[in-house]
Scaffold this motif. Structure first.
Motif, PDB file in Angstrom:
ATOM      1  N   GLN A  12      17.182  -6.971 -38.793  1.00  0.00           N
ATOM      2  CA  GLN A  12      15.699  -6.577 -38.244  1.00  0.00           C
ATOM      3  C   GLN A  12      14.960  -6.117 -39.573  1.00  0.00           C
ATOM      4  OE1 GLN A  12      18.534  -5.601 -36.896  1.00  0.00           O
ATOM      5  NE2 GLN A  12      18.564  -5.934 -34.646  1.00  0.00           N
ATOM      6  N   LEU A  13      15.467  -5.466 -40.512  1.00  0.00           N
ATOM      7  CA  LEU A  13      14.936  -5.395 -41.669  1.00  0.00           C
ATOM      8  C   LEU A  13      14.321  -6.865 -42.281  1.00  0.00           C
ATOM      9  CD1 LEU A  13      13.866  -3.331 -43.747  1.00  0.00           C
ATOM     10  CD2 LEU A  13      16.118  -3.452 -44.818  1.00  0.00           C
ATOM     11  N   ILE A  14      15.255  -7.675 -42.457  1.00  0.00           N
ATOM     12  CA  ILE A  14      14.985  -8.953 -43.034  1.00  0.00           C
ATOM     13  C   ILE A  14      13.749  -9.537 -42.227  1.00  0.00           C
ATOM     14  CG2 ILE A  14      15.840 -11.168 -43.252  1.00  0.00           C
ATOM     15  CD1 ILE A  14      18.492 -10.093 -44.263  1.00  0.00           C
ATOM     16  N   VAL A  15      13.632  -9.588 -40.806  1.00  0.00           N
ATOM     17  CA  VAL A  15      12.706 -10.224 -40.111  1.00  0.00           C
ATOM     18  C   VAL A  15      11.237  -9.431 -40.419  1.00  0.00           C
ATOM     19  CG1 VAL A  15      11.786 -10.390 -37.701  1.00  0.00           C
ATOM     20  CG2 VAL A  15      14.143 -10.827 -38.180  1.00  0.00           C
ATOM     21  N   ALA A  16      11.556  -8.018 -40.472  1.00  0.00           N
ATOM     22  CA  ALA A  16      10.246  -7.274 -41.019  1.00  0.00           C
ATOM     23  C   ALA A  16       9.884  -7.549 -42.353  1.00  0.00           C
ATOM     24  CB  ALA A  16      10.778  -5.701 -40.924  1.00  0.00           C
TER      25      ALA A  16
ATOM     26  N   ARG B 243       7.772 -10.583 -42.494  1.00  0.00           N
ATOM     27  CA  ARG B 243       6.315 -10.430 -41.846  1.00  0.00           C
ATOM     28  C   ARG B 243       5.816  -9.606 -42.701  1.00  0.00           C
ATOM     29  NH1 ARG B 243       8.516  -9.016 -35.702  1.00  0.00           N
ATOM     30  NH2 ARG B 243       8.684 -11.091 -35.093  1.00  0.00           N
ATOM     31  N   GLY B 244       6.072  -8.919 -43.841  1.00  0.00           N
ATOM     32  CA  GLY B 244       5.456  -8.126 -44.788  1.00  0.00           C
ATOM     33  C   GLY B 244       5.493  -6.978 -44.346  1.00  0.00           C
ATOM     34  N   GLN B 245       6.300  -6.472 -43.451  1.00  0.00           N
ATOM     35  CA  GLN B 245       6.406  -4.925 -42.621  1.00  0.00           C
ATOM     36  C   GLN B 245       7.506  -4.261 -42.892  1.00  0.00           C
ATOM     37  OE1 GLN B 245       5.963  -5.933 -38.656  1.00  0.00           O
ATOM     38  NE2 GLN B 245       3.790  -6.722 -38.868  1.00  0.00           N
ATOM     39  N   ALA B 246       8.227  -4.658 -44.034  1.00  0.00           N
ATOM     40  CA  ALA B 246       9.654  -3.905 -44.407  1.00  0.00           C
ATOM     41  C   ALA B 246       9.409  -2.404 -44.628  1.00  0.00           C
ATOM     42  CB  ALA B 246      10.230  -4.714 -45.224  1.00  0.00           C
TER      43      ALA B 246
ATOM     44  N   GLU C 149       7.018  -0.298 -43.576  1.00  0.00           N
ATOM     45  CA  GLU C 149       6.707   0.345 -42.766  1.00  0.00           C
ATOM     46  C   GLU C 149       7.907   0.719 -41.503  1.00  0.00           C
ATOM     47  OE1 GLU C 149       5.069  -2.329 -43.807  1.00  0.00           O
ATOM     48  OE2 GLU C 149       3.141  -1.600 -44.571  1.00  0.00           O
ATOM     49  N   GLN C 150       8.723  -0.418 -41.412  1.00  0.00           N
ATOM     50  CA  GLN C 150       9.765  -0.322 -40.417  1.00  0.00           C
ATOM     51  C   GLN C 150      11.189   0.129 -41.087  1.00  0.00           C
ATOM     52  OE1 GLN C 150      10.058  -3.761 -37.687  1.00  0.00           O
ATOM     53  NE2 GLN C 150       7.757  -4.326 -37.943  1.00  0.00           N
ATOM     54  N   PHE C 151      11.081   0.228 -42.181  1.00  0.00           N
ATOM     55  CA  PHE C 151      12.488   0.536 -42.910  1.00  0.00           C
ATOM     56  C   PHE C 151      13.107   1.799 -42.318  1.00  0.00           C
ATOM     57  CE2 PHE C 151      14.498   2.854 -46.463  1.00  0.00           C
ATOM     58  CZ  PHE C 151      15.737   2.334 -46.496  1.00  0.00           C
ATOM     59  N   TRP C 152      12.471   2.971 -42.136  1.00  0.00           N
ATOM     60  CA  TRP C 152      13.036   4.029 -41.706  1.00  0.00           C
ATOM     61  C   TRP C 152      13.715   4.126 -40.152  1.00  0.00           C
ATOM     62  CZ3 TRP C 152      14.221   7.249 -45.553  1.00  0.00           C
ATOM     63  CH2 TRP C 152      13.741   7.298 -46.716  1.00  0.00           C
TER      64      TRP C 152
ATOM     65  N   SER D 128      14.985  -7.406 -53.936  1.00  0.00           N
ATOM     66  CA  SER D 128      13.778  -6.824 -54.341  1.00  0.00           C
ATOM     67  C   SER D 128      13.337  -5.676 -53.637  1.00  0.00           C
ATOM     68  CB  SER D 128      12.625  -8.004 -54.247  1.00  0.00           C
ATOM     69  OG  SER D 128      13.021  -9.087 -55.187  1.00  0.00           O
ATOM     70  N   PHE D 129      13.656  -5.673 -52.265  1.00  0.00           N
ATOM     71  CA  PHE D 129      13.205  -4.506 -51.541  1.00  0.00           C
ATOM     72  C   PHE D 129      13.780  -3.311 -51.795  1.00  0.00           C
ATOM     73  CE2 PHE D 129      13.550  -1.799 -47.795  1.00  0.00           C
ATOM     74  CZ  PHE D 129      12.183  -1.523 -47.928  1.00  0.00           C
ATOM     75  N   PHE D 130      15.212  -3.512 -52.089  1.00  0.00           N
ATOM     76  CA  PHE D 130      16.322  -2.289 -52.443  1.00  0.00           C
ATOM     77  C   PHE D 130      15.729  -1.620 -53.839  1.00  0.00           C
ATOM     78  CE2 PHE D 130      19.904  -3.759 -49.717  1.00  0.00           C
ATOM     79  CZ  PHE D 130      19.328  -3.183 -48.895  1.00  0.00           C
ATOM     80  N   ALA D 131      15.221  -2.801 -54.804  1.00  0.00           N
ATOM     81  CA  ALA D 131      14.709  -2.253 -55.967  1.00  0.00           C
ATOM     82  C   ALA D 131      13.809  -1.323 -55.959  1.00  0.00           C
ATOM     83  CB  ALA D 131      14.549  -3.265 -56.864  1.00  0.00           C
ATOM     84  N   SER D 132      12.829  -1.827 -55.006  1.00  0.00           N
ATOM     85  CA  SER D 132      11.408  -1.027 -54.644  1.00  0.00           C
ATOM     86  C   SER D 132      11.717   0.343 -54.465  1.00  0.00           C
ATOM     87  CB  SER D 132      10.391  -1.923 -53.815  1.00  0.00           C
ATOM     88  OG  SER D 132      11.049  -1.778 -52.525  1.00  0.00           O
ATOM     89  N   LEU D 133      12.969   0.555 -53.427  1.00  0.00           N
ATOM     90  CA  LEU D 133      13.119   1.707 -52.941  1.00  0.00           C
ATOM     91  C   LEU D 133      13.210   2.738 -54.063  1.00  0.00           C
ATOM     92  CD1 LEU D 133      15.143   0.850 -49.678  1.00  0.00           C
ATOM     93  CD2 LEU D 133      12.759   1.701 -49.967  1.00  0.00           C
TER      94      LEU D 133
END
Length: 250
Positions: free
Chosen positions: A60-64, A67-70, A72-75, A112-117
């Motif tokens: 679900q996180l990958i789908v988000a 869509r450029g919404q990771a 917003e939907q991460f938590w 890349s998303f994990f690095a941004s966190l």
């Protein structure tokens, strides 16, 4: 803040149990991300009492993200490992190994998303990568991690395949960061011999503790005074502190 990958070369040296023990005793806010292409096991094991419906997690996180919404939907994709603390969280893995093929083109996005966190909100990430020699393994996560720990047992049957994996990683220069070993249990070799044989340092060690391992695998009440959890707390503090120093020196 750091991204730490845990992985193995062969068999069952305890990657998931080690990752969960570290997450439950980590010195700061942390997410345990189940990125094993063979599937996640924490929801059906340690957290089975929650009867999770499978409607949140890695896919679900990958789908988000697509869509450029990771962000917003991460938590909403996370599960609390230690409620109501919300400092020790789980990103559940895939439920069916057949889904792994769809992860291949998206590992780079996730890395890349994990690095941004780490950079933006000060959240550490422990990534359970499973066996790196398996199909669809999350190599991009390893390449961008601050630290990759190869989980081994100090016996020849574990060390030989792990050494081949370490040599592959060293030849690849582990672009993201450092490489080390997490030794689990007792065996034929001490840390000095293991480090010499593998040509990378032993950065942490966890003891054999069947009682705690059973709870982390099948559910129950975690007792932080048990040997496994005490050792995990010490290992987490060492790893997190070491990586903070590395970042400060950059």
């Amino acid at each position: 803040m750091v991204v730490v990958c845990l992985a193995s070369a062969k068999g069952s040296p305890g990657v998931t149990t080690s990752g969960l023990a570290l997450a439950l005793t980590w010195p700061g806010p942390v997410v345990l991300a189940e990125c094993d292409p063979s599937g996640g096991s924490v929801a059906a094991g340690y957290l089975q009492h929650l009867e999770l419906d499978g409607g949140r997690g890695l896919m679900q996180l990958i789908v988000a993200e697509l869509r450029g919404q990771a962000r917003e939907q991460f938590w909403s994709q996370l599960v609390d490992l230690d409620p109501p603390d919300r400092r020790r969280l789980l990103l559940p893995g895939i439920a069916n190994p057949n889904q792994a093929v769809s992860l291949d083109p998206n590992w780079y996005r996730l890395a890349s998303f994990f690095a941004s966190l780490r950079q933006d909100i000060g959240l550490d990430v422990i990534v359970d990568c499973g066996r790196l020699v398996a199909p669809h393994a999350p190599w991009p996560l390893v390449h961008q991690a601050d630290l990759t720990l190869i989980v081994v047992r100090p016996v020849l049957a574990s060390l030989l395949p792990a050494r081949a994996l370490v040599q592959t990683l060293l030849a690849d220069t582990v672009p993201g960061g450092q490489l080390g070993l997490l030794v689990v249990g007792d065996g034929d070799y001490d840390d000095r011999i293991v480090s010499w044989h593998m040509e990378v340092p032993v950065m942490a060690r966890l003891p054999s503790d069947e009682r705690s391992a059973r709870v982390l695998t099948h559910g129950g009440t975690v007792k932080t005074r048990q040997p496994l959890l005490r050792a995990a707390a010490a290992a987490g503090s060492t790893v997190a502190g070491r990586q903070e120093v590395e970042h400060a020196d950059v």
